[in-house]
Design a protein around this motif. Structure first.
Motif, short mmCIF file in Angstrom:
data_model
loop_
_atom_site.label_atom_id
_atom_site.label_comp_id
_atom_site.label_asym_id
_atom_site.label_seq_id
_atom_site.Cartn_x
_atom_site.Cartn_y
_atom_site.Cartn_z
N ASP A 1 0.83 -1.21 0.00
CA ASP A 1 0.00 0.00 0.00
C ASP A 1 0.87 1.26 0.00
OD1 ASP A 1 -2.04 -1.79 0.07
OD2 ASP A 1 -2.73 -1.30 2.10
N ASP B 1 -5.06 -5.96 -5.09
CA ASP B 1 -6.28 -5.82 -4.30
C ASP B 1 -7.04 -4.60 -4.84
OD1 ASP B 1 -8.27 -5.74 -2.41
OD2 ASP B 1 -6.99 -4.99 -0.79
N GLY B 2 -8.10 -4.84 -5.57
CA GLY B 2 -8.85 -3.73 -6.16
C GLY B 2 -7.96 -2.94 -7.10
N ASP B 3 -7.87 -1.63 -6.84
CA ASP B 3 -7.02 -0.80 -7.71
C ASP B 3 -5.56 -0.82 -7.28
OD1 ASP B 3 -7.35 0.61 -5.39
OD2 ASP B 3 -7.86 2.52 -6.35
N LYS B 4 -5.23 -1.58 -6.24
CA LYS B 4 -3.83 -1.67 -5.83
C LYS B 4 -3.17 -2.84 -6.57
CE LYS B 4 -4.95 -0.06 -1.24
NZ LYS B 4 -5.35 -0.58 0.07
#
Ligand SMILES: Cc1cc2nc3c(=O)[nH]c(=O)nc-3n(C[C@H](O)[C@H](O)[C@H](O)COP(=O)(O)O)c2cc1C
Length: 197
Positions: free
Chosen positions: A70, A106-109
């Motif tokens: 992140d 994870d999603g947009d990550k």
């Protein structure tokens, strides 16, 4: 108005009084003076166990591995200072990036390798010895540029007899070395700006 570039600053040693932590914080101060926002990451605080695929299968990803993914997702580049342990980068650094390398998207990550891709890294090392940790730098360069697809800038600085040159918050005491650090930091900030667009 465009937003500032955002850099991570990481030391491969986080011991009390670490000269690599001091060096990367001088680099961070220089980057801030150029308008960058810098987040200093404490690798110890990520609390990552030694990488073990069985542990991963049994317990899943440690929170620190996801946190590192992140952090890269929200930053445009990296300032890194690594001590040399027996001519290699430290286990603390390699282990953290081994964990990062297997974190999924994870999603947009993006996943842990894609999240670093195309972002610049500037390499530093500090040692009380005569070589300044320079023997580990080619290894770190290969590690980050191949498996993490980072753009490792050509400028690098291995600081020998490091305690002599450290002690001020935003400069090295020796002008020639301070200028070399200026060039490295400027290169990373510029490339991070290109990455960010
Ligand atoms: C296990 C170990 C191996 C080391 N190997 C080297 C080495 O190969 N070259 C070197 O210049 N210094 C070496 N050192 C000395 C470190 O450069 C010195 O401890 C330095 O202060 C570590 O960086 P830090 O102050 O950021 O923790 C080694 C230290 C340790 C603990």
């Amino acid at each position: 108005m465009s937003t500032p570039v955002r850099l991570l600053a990481i030391s491969g040693s986080v011991r009390e009084g670490s000269i690599n932590q001091q060096l990367v914080e001088v680099a961070a101060a220089k980057a801030r003076a150029l308008g960058a926002e810098v987040t200093v990451v404490d690798l110890r605080a990520l609390a990552l166990p030694v990488f073990d695929a069985d542990l991963l299968a049994a317990q899943g990803f440690p929170a620190g591995a996801l946190a590192l993914r992140d952090l890269f997702a929200s930053h445009d580049g990296l300032l890194l200072s690594n001590p040399e342990y027996n001519a290699l980068p430290t286990p603390l650094f390699v282990n953290a990036f081994d964990w990062l390398s297997v974190v999924p998207a994870d999603g947009d990550k993006p996943d842990g390798k894609a999240v670093t891709a195309g972002k610049p890294a500037g390499l530093l090392a500090a040692s009380p010895g005569a070589l300044g940790g320079i023997r580990a730098l080619p290894i770190v360069r290969t590690f980050l540029s191949t498996n993490f697809a980072m753009v490792v800038v050509p400028e690098q600085l291995a600081l020998p007899s490091a305690p002599q040159h450290l002690g001020e918050p935003s400069a090295l005491k020796t002008p020639a070395l301070d200028q070399a650090l200026d060039k490295l930091v400027a290169s990373v900030v510029k490339q991070a700006g290109w990455f960010k667009g």
